[in-house]
Design a protein around this motif. Structure first.
Motif, mmCIF file in Angstrom:
data_model
loop_
_atom_site.group_PDB
_atom_site.id
_atom_site.type_symbol
_atom_site.label_atom_id
_atom_site.label_comp_id
_atom_site.label_asym_id
_atom_site.label_seq_id
_atom_site.Cartn_x
_atom_site.Cartn_y
_atom_site.Cartn_z
ATOM 1 N N SER B 59 51.831 17.928 24.442
ATOM 2 C CA SER B 59 50.971 19.312 24.437
ATOM 3 C C SER B 59 51.526 20.202 25.266
ATOM 4 O O SER B 59 51.500 19.787 26.448
ATOM 5 C CB SER B 59 49.492 19.170 24.331
ATOM 6 N N SER B 107 48.988 23.139 14.727
ATOM 7 C CA SER B 107 50.097 22.293 14.984
ATOM 8 C C SER B 107 49.991 20.988 14.913
ATOM 9 O O SER B 107 51.200 20.276 14.676
ATOM 10 C CB SER B 107 49.865 22.659 16.615
ATOM 11 N N THR B 119 52.715 24.214 20.243
ATOM 12 C CA THR B 119 51.492 24.390 21.270
ATOM 13 C C THR B 119 51.921 25.292 22.191
ATOM 14 O O THR B 119 51.105 26.215 22.578
ATOM 15 C CB THR B 119 51.077 23.158 21.657
#
Lengths: 244, 335, 287, 263, 436
Positions: B59, B107, B119
């Motif tokens: 992420s 996402s 992200t």
């Protein structure tokens, strides 16, 4: 190039061990292919036949043992150097460059080796002679060819390297019978041209018919070898290792 | 894990925790604060390990969760009198979780680099909003507020000192570690690891993978938000810089440096990176002063850009320590 | 309104082409090597600086463009051999980190070496034409055309040259390419050098529009990344289309909403595109 | 071709246990680009039956499995499971309906222990959303997993990393994972691929054992396995059903001999 | 078939032979580092003059890397100039001064850490510095907490001395409202009535925009529009090309890298020809001029400092300051830039601190309150300490008011158009110190 006796090993694999991550794939494989010889490598799925070919090609480096080409150890030479020393590779799933045209696919092995333009033309002509269907489709993307055509392209591509030996991994997999006989024909042509072949196949009859000698693999090791002619009569062995 | 290994683990845990508890006594003021900060960044990195190390998703949106945690805390601290620690925590966690849920919903439909980039874009959206919406967020200047007291209404109220703040942060980070560790060992956590190992197979044995991923991102975001709240409480300001994607990148760096999939690795990574940066920033002025004490003036030495050697050391660590500093212990910490 | 629309169209295309030039080097590196090159912006910046130095020494913009491209390409090759080759076969995450380290080194080196003052690259020619109520500099159009030409050159190189065929083959199947005798390690170095050279060229071309300073790469790199992903990684045409697409979106959006919101609009559009075409907008679908 | 042989009614009538079909496909088709990988497949399998699906490489066997288990969405036709339409459902929904599969290429969690591979599958029916309890606290799941391991003969290897199992053991683990999801229908994709003769015999015995409570679909190249196990055999060729019948019928079917059994 | 294989050998030697080569590489770099070190050996400076007197430690937090490094580096030059001069002249209260620098990397979290290091660990006696407003704001509570005087030296944000003012922080130079008060009459009377404002779309740009809008209206002018541009926009053309219509002047509020960008691109689009072109002096800072080339010709701006010797800046004090600054800037930037207002305000902030310390007989942190009282209302006289001119540090909000120069750019150089005396820049205080 050293002058070599025809009985001398072209490729010799000596007791190689390979690992994939933690799993031990090859447990000491030894075999040899002599100049101009067609050799079959039989065994069930997952016994390490493809890995053996990859190890010869330098795509997998053995942790123990070595591969010799014309008596010279290949050590940990990267695959592109091995290819240029004269080993052609036709992988199991063909792995042609799908977005490249047929002629571009063929060019990949031809360029950058210091081969003269004239010789390049000659090689291309030769290949297109063998495989007229490829000549027809020379400007078509590789991915648009049928399975059989892709297989021919994969073999033709390896031939462009003018190899001393071609490693053929399951060339008939998924092919129609008509195509299978074409593969048989190609192997015969290679023999005629003096190119050695190490053939991995599931198709036992084809292997026995085209090969001079056959190795059987089981659990990451070569367990048995025999002349193909003997095996025609000896169904026992075939059944033992292949269960057919 | 065998009973013996379990015992060794908890003994080591107790020893390290005890060391961490008494450590500030031996440290000067600055290093107490620095240690507190390392723990906070470590918590942020640990929260993203849930995704990187356990679910196999990288992420670049953690800055948004971290930043929203900060701004959530800021909202609570600026609107209530006297500022309440628990309200700050509550607001911060709600803000971070809401944003995490929103980001996760979209996402998690994407995988690999596409997940990472999505992200990242989301965190940039929040960054631009916070950066330009000066009226509400203070824009680039951010928000400053006062630190709440450590209080339970009606029971006691103690103003934070450096020491008590450190212990408070240590308690929260230790608690978070235990919770996250438990989550990674719960059936839910095992599913996450199964997704990391083999997503298609996990789906084929009946798990709604997308839903698991959404919850994983939310949990991860929640703890990132918690780190944001702690940072806000320690430093008494919130700034858009913390929402900028570079902060997410740092969290990833701490992970890789420390070793992913270990939970404590990211904390070690954060500590190593921050200490290295701090150390190098002091090295050149120190060398210059040593030189001048020996009667040498080395013009420019004190100002030598220490980020150059930092970059080089960092590159070397990545190349020569592929598993990160704690990667060797991954299996042991993970079982 | 129509005037503004047309002006923004031209703006969008010009910015889009510059972005495409930055992104095409990135996508090349990305597609063939799986390397997420965080140092791309710094290579862009170093290119501009080499351009400044060469221009000061020779007075020729075009020579500066050439020298910057070559010097940074050589630097790229060196970077690749020393830091990225050891990572072959590792998780691409590692390359993100290493290139992050490289960007740290390069940016601070530039600041140290060239100092804090903004430098200038003078455009090779001035002059403008009237575009409704604006004077529009020819140089902006020239940048767009030059960018297009460089990208076209890259495309021709990939299409026809030996190395081009090799690069495309390697992009599709690295292992098989190696088995065909393609010297993959060297090829990867060359690709990284080409990508670096393109970043440098865009730095020099873009230099006259802004000042040259150590932090100039930052403004491009994020957007270039997004473009590369949206365009489909390793897909040159996709990156160009995505570059123009995002630039036009932003330009048009700035007609209706405030500039900062325009950026958000373009981000939202990007997320939507990703959700609809998860592997990139313009990926050819091989059968 | 051979449509008379492949009608659902016929298949159902011939099923050994004689129950209603547990799985039925109606005119199932899927195309990739211009290529029809499956073309109008009408197929039915009765509860308790062991059905083998054979055919040359590329005949569409794996594609057929992929359609049944939701990996691929068919372009046309319907799939009914217990008279419930499941066409186009996601793999996890289909798994929950009670269809499980094993894979041709070993598809396990290599970095988890053998027990964990099976446990995670067993847990998919219960407790999967439990967040704060240690997974070892759910004795029922572990017992279930251990039982499955015992069934597939891997109880002794429970704590071994799956990656370190031998090829044959991994193939059996593959079946174990599928079994642990407590399916009604188990699809086995070449379960004995690459096994030695001895291992193959063990696996045949294993399949027979588990078939007491299950319906089994099996894709296999090894004719000894197919002939020894299957109640009925369906032959696929170029995405369509070429023939269907008992092993004896198939072995004597001239068209099957031509395209498949003879090489 | 083997003829071309040699080509690969060098890379294989590097790569496939592994450790030995790597070790050699390390050896090389060690040697290179040694050589570099040897080159930097220069004889020691004066030092013995102070004997055993304990030096005052003055902290200086500056962005020496990252986005804002360009300004931070010149800012630090200003502090160093002042300190070197102070030490040469006998120090402060008989004690030498030592600068402890901190690099905030242009990031608030790093800044926060570094300022704590300066205040808590290095125990500096006072601080001169602060470049980015958000960093100044983030650090302000730390000064209060540690009871240390903070002489802000660059931060632009208005609120530092208004709503967020603080007893420990001083701004011994101008701020946007004062500049707007000084500049607006000139803009309206000499350049035109109707203005369009272009501003950096974040807090400094927004608050400065508001200050100018208010003062231009007060002076009888009119604001016809505004265009915000996101910080760090590489190509501003899409925003600039929206600007059209009938008005007199464009007023730009941009600084640093973005100032260079807008200077170039507004010129390219013909906007600077079509309209009067004016703005905050930060846009045409002398360190920005090389990046702007001839495209900034004719720009009219306001600044507290410009590197020229037109009257009233033709003083001996300014010559001294200028020469020293030029020599030092050459060391950090080979292109040899002229001093800018960042050098100036840091230099003068340090000198203001010195005077305050002398007035209060400051000996250490215990005397901080005395120092604050000495600084509040401090009058500074033009001279070697303050080459820019007289100024007063207002007691109510710790904001200084100083002479401003309205200038334009001619032939690539600043040129004074008008000097606004400090009395004409007064903006009423809006600060309430928390009672401490």
């Amino acid at each position: 190039m050293t002058a070599a006796d025809h009985s001398e090993a072209l490729v010799r694999v000596e007791d190689i061990h390979t690992y994939y991550g933690k799993s031990h794939i090859l447990h000491g494989v030894s075999l040899e292919v002599r100049r101009g010889e067609i050799v079959g490598l039989l065994g069930r799925n997952g016994v390490g036949k493809s890995t053996t070919l990859k190890a010869i090609m330098g795509l997998v480096h053995p942790t123990r043992g070595e591969v010799l080409l014309e008596g010279q150890s290949l050590g940990h030479l990267p695959a592109h150097r091995v290819a240029r020393l004269g080993i052609g590779y036709v992988p199991e799933d063909r792995r042609i460059f799908r977005l490249l045209t047929v002629s571009e696919n063929l060019r990949t092995g031809l360029d950058g080796r210091g081969v003269s333009e004239a010789r390049k033309k000659e090689l291309l002509e030769m290949v297109f002679d063998f495989f007229p269907v490829l000549a027809e489709r020379r400007n078509q993307a590789g991915g648009t060819l049928s399975g059989g055509e892709q297989q021919m392209l994969a073999i033709a591509r390896a031939m462009m390297l003018e190899p001393k030996i071609i490693l053929l991994d399951e060339p008939t997999e998924g092919l129609m019978p008509r195509m299978v006989s074409q593969i048989r024909h190609i192997i015969h042509v290679l023999r005629r041209e003096g190119v050695a072949v190490l053939l991995v196949e599931q198709n036992v009859p084809l292997t026995l018919e085209t090969s001079e000698r056959v190795y059987f693999m089981e659990k990451g090791q070569v367990r048995h070898q025999a002349a193909a002619s003997e095996l025609h009569a000896d169904h026992e062995v075939v059944h033992k290792y292949l269960g057919v | 894990m065998t009973a013996r290994r379990t015992r060794i683990f908890w003994m080591a845990f107790a020893v390290i925790l005890a060391l961490l508890i008494v450590m500030p006594f031996g440290l000067p003021e600055f290093w107490r604060r620095f240690l507190t900060e390392i723990l906070i960044w470590g918590l942020l990195a640990m929260s993203s390990d849930i995704l990187i190390g356990y679910t196999g998703m990288v992420s670049f949106g953690h800055s948004a969760f971290f930043g929203l945690g900060m701004y959530g805390a800021a909202a609570a601290l600026l609107t209530t009198r006297p500022p309440s620690l628990w309200l700050a925590l509550l607001y911060g966690l709600i803000a971070a979780a809401t944003v995490a849920a929103f980001v996760a919903y979209f996402s998690t439909r994407l995988r690999d680099i596409y997940f990472a980039i999505t992200t990242l874009i989301f965190s940039q959206i929040f960054y631009v909003i916070i950066f330009t919406w000066t009226d509400a967020t203070g824009g680039e200047n951010g928000l400053a507020f006062s630190r709440p007291a450590l209080a339970i209404p009606g029971l006691f109220s103690l103003p934070f000192t450096t020491l008590t703040l450190y212990w408070f942060v240590l308690a929260v980070v230790t608690g978070s570690y235990l919770v996250l560790r438990r989550i990674t060992r719960s059936p839910f956590g095992m599913v996450l690891q199964s997704i990391r190992e083999n997503e298609a197979r996990t789906r084929a044995i009946g798990y709604p993978v997308e839903r698991y991923k959404i919850v994983a991102v939310m949990f991860s975001g929640l703890f990132a938000g918690l780190a944001g709240v702690l940072y806000a409480i320690q430093n008494r300001f919130a700034a858009p810089d913390f929402v900028f994607f570079v902060v997410s990148g740092e969290a990833v760096i701490y992970n890789i440096m420390g070793g992913v999939g270990t939970l404590v690795g990211p904390i070690v990574g954060a500590a190593a990176f921050l200490l290295l940066r701090e150390g190098l920033s002091r090295l050149f002025p120190y060398l210059a002063s040593v030189a001048s004490q020996h009667g040498l003036a080395l013009p420019g030495l004190a100002e030598f850009p220490y980020l150059i050697p930092l970059g080089i050391i960092f590159i070397a660590i990545v190349i020569f320590m592929p598993q990160g500093l704690l990667g060797f212990a991954r299996r042991r910490l993970n079982e | 309104m129509l005037e503004e629309f047309l002006i923004q169209t031209i703006n969008g295309i010009v910015v889009g082409m510059i972005l495409a030039l930055v992104a095409s080097g990135l996508t090349l590196i990305f597609g063939i090597m799986d390397v997420v090159n965080f140092a791309h912006g710094e290579l862009f910046m170093l290119g501009a600086y080499v351009g400044v130095v060469t221009l000061a020494g020779t007075g020729s913009f075009w020579l500066a463009l050439l020298v910057a491209t070559l010097v940074v390409a050589a630097l790229g090759a060196a970077i690749h051999v020393t830091t990225l080759r050891p990572l072959l076969g590792r998780d691409p995450l590692n390359t993100i980190l290493v290139t992050f380290g490289i960007s740290l080194v390069l940016q601070n080196y530039a600041l140290w070496q060239f100092g804090p003052v903004a430098r200038k690259i003078n455009e090779p020619f001035t002059g403008h034409f009237n575009l409704f109520y604006l004077e529009y500099p020819w140089y902006r159009l020239v940048i767009a055309l030059l960018s297009a030409a460089i990208i076209a050159g890259l495309w021709l190189f990939l299409k026809y040259s030996t190395y081009g065929v090799w690069i495309r083959a390697t992009t599709q199947d690295r292992l098989m390419a190696q088995a065909m005798g393609i010297p993959v390690p060297r090829l990867l170095t060359i690709v990284f050098a080409i990508g670096s050279g393109m970043a440098a060229a865009s730095g020099v071309l873009f230099g006259p529009l802004v000042g040259v300073n150590h932090a100039m790469g930052l403004d491009w790199v994020l957007k270039a990344f997004i473009v590369v992903v949206v365009g489909g990684m390793g897909n040159l045409v996709g990156s160009i289309a995505a570059s123009i697409f995002i630039s036009l979106t932003e330009s048009y959006a700035s007609l209706w909403v405030s500039p900062s919101q325009a950026i958000i609009v373009s981000f939202v559009v990007l997320i939507l595109t990703l959700l609809i075409r998860p592997t990139g907008l313009f990926v050819p679908t091989p059968k | 071709m051979a449509a008379d042989l492949s009608s659902a009614a016929l298949a159902a009538a011939a099923a050994p246990v004689g129950a209603a079909p547990v799985l039925r496909t109606e005119d199932l088709g899927i195309r990739f680009g211009g290529l029809a990988a499956l073309n109008g497949v009408n197929f039915a399998v009765a509860r308790g039956e062991i059905r083998a699906v054979i055919g040359p490489n590329g005949a569409g066997k794996s594609t057929f499995f992929n359609c049944l288990t939701g990996v691929l969405r068919p372009s046309s036709g319907r799939i009914l499971f217990n008279d419930d339409e499941i066409t186009g459902l996601s793999p996890n929904r289909i798994s929950r309906k009670g269809i499980a599969r094993s894979y041709q290429i070993t598809n396990i969690l290599p970095n988890a222990t053998t027990l964990e591979n099976v446990r995670i599958a067993a847990q998919s029916r219960r407790h999967g959303w439990s967040l704060f309890t240690h997974h070892r606290a759910f004795r029922d799941i572990i017992e279930k997993a251990e039982a499955v391991l015992a069934t597939v003969g891997l109880a002794a290897k429970a704590d071994e990393l799956a990656a370190n199992l031998s090829h044959g053991e991994q193939r059996n683990l593959e079946i174990g994972i599928a079994l642990a999801t407590e399916p009604q229908l188990l699809c086995l994709d070449e379960p004995t691929a690459g096994m030695s003769a001895g291992e193959t015999d063990d696996t045949i015995a294993l399949v027979r054992r588990i078939a007491r409570d299950l319906t089994i679909l099996i894709v296999e190249h090894d004719m000894t396995v197919v002939m020894g196990l299957a109640h009925r055999i369906t032959v696929l060729h170029y995405g369509a059903i070429l023939a269907e019948g008992t092993p004896a019928e198939i072995q004597s079917n001239p068209r099957v001999l031509e395209v498949y059994l003879k090489t | 078939m083997t003829d071309n294989n040699n080509r690969d050998d060098w890379e294989e030697a590097f790569w496939y032979s592994g450790k030995t080569t790597r070790r050699r590489l390390v050896g090389w770099s060690a040697k290179a580092a040694g050589a570099l070190g040897a080159m930097m050996l220069v004889p020691a400076p004066w030092r013995a003059a102070f004997g055993a007197a304990k030096p005052f430690k003055i902290g200086s937090l500056q962005p020496l890397s990252g986005n804002a490094a360009a300004g931070g580096k010149t800012a630090l030059v200003g502090v160093q100039m002042a300190v070197d001069r102070i030490n040469k002249m006998g120090g402060i209260n008989g004690r030498p001064v030592e600068i402890v620098t901190g690099d905030d990397e242009s990031k608030p979290d790093v800044a926060r850490r570094k300022i704590e290091k300066l205040l808590v660990e290095d125990e500096v006696d006072a601080h001169v510095g602060g470049f980015l407003s958000n960093i100044c704001l983030a650090c302000m509570p730390v000064f209060e907490e540690n009871k240390v005087v903070n002489m802000i030296s660059v931060c632009l944000d208005t609120t530092l001395t208004t709503t967020k003012c603080n007893r420990y922080s001083f701004r011994p130079y101008d701020y946007a409202p004062a500049q707007a008060v000084a500049f607006a009459p000139y803009l309206v009377n000499k350049l035109g009535k109707r203005w369009h404002l272009i501003y950096a779309d974040y807090s400094w740009g927004q608050s400065t925009r508001d200050a100018y809008a208010q003062e231009i209206k007060k002076a009888g002018g009119e604001i016809v529009g505004g265009t915000g541009i996101p910080l760090g926009t590489a190509d501003m053309t899409p925003f600039l090309s929206k600007i059209s219509g009938d008005f007199d002047g464009l007023f730009a509020i941009e600084f640093g890298k973005d100032g260079v960008t807008i200077g170039n691109q507004a010129y390219d689009l013909g906007l600077t020809k079509k309209y009067k072109w004016a703005g905050d002096g930060a846009l045409a800072e002398s360190t920005n001029l090389p990046g702007l080339g001839n495209k900034i010709e004719g720009f009219v701006g306001i600044n507290r400092y410009i590197p020229v010797f037109d009257p009233p800046l033709n003083t001996a004090a300014h010559h001294k300051f200028f020469d020293d600054a030029v020599a030092r800037l050459k060391q950090i930037d080979p292109s040899g830039p002229l001093p800018d207002r960042y050098v100036q305000s840091n230099y003068e902030a340090m000198n203001a601190l010195k005077i305050g310390m002398e007035k209060s007989n400051f000996q250490g942190r215990d005397d901080t309150m005395k120092l604050i009282e000495a600084l509040e209302g401090l009058e500074m006289k033009e001279g070697d300490d303050f080459p820019q001119g007289d100024k007063v540090l207002r007691k109510e909000d710790h904001q200084a008011f100083i002479r401003e120069f309205i200038f334009d750019i001619k032939d690539g150089k600043h040129r004074i158009l008008e000097t606004v005396p400090k009395e004409k820049t007064i903006f009423p205080p809006a600060c309430k110190f928390a009672s401490s």
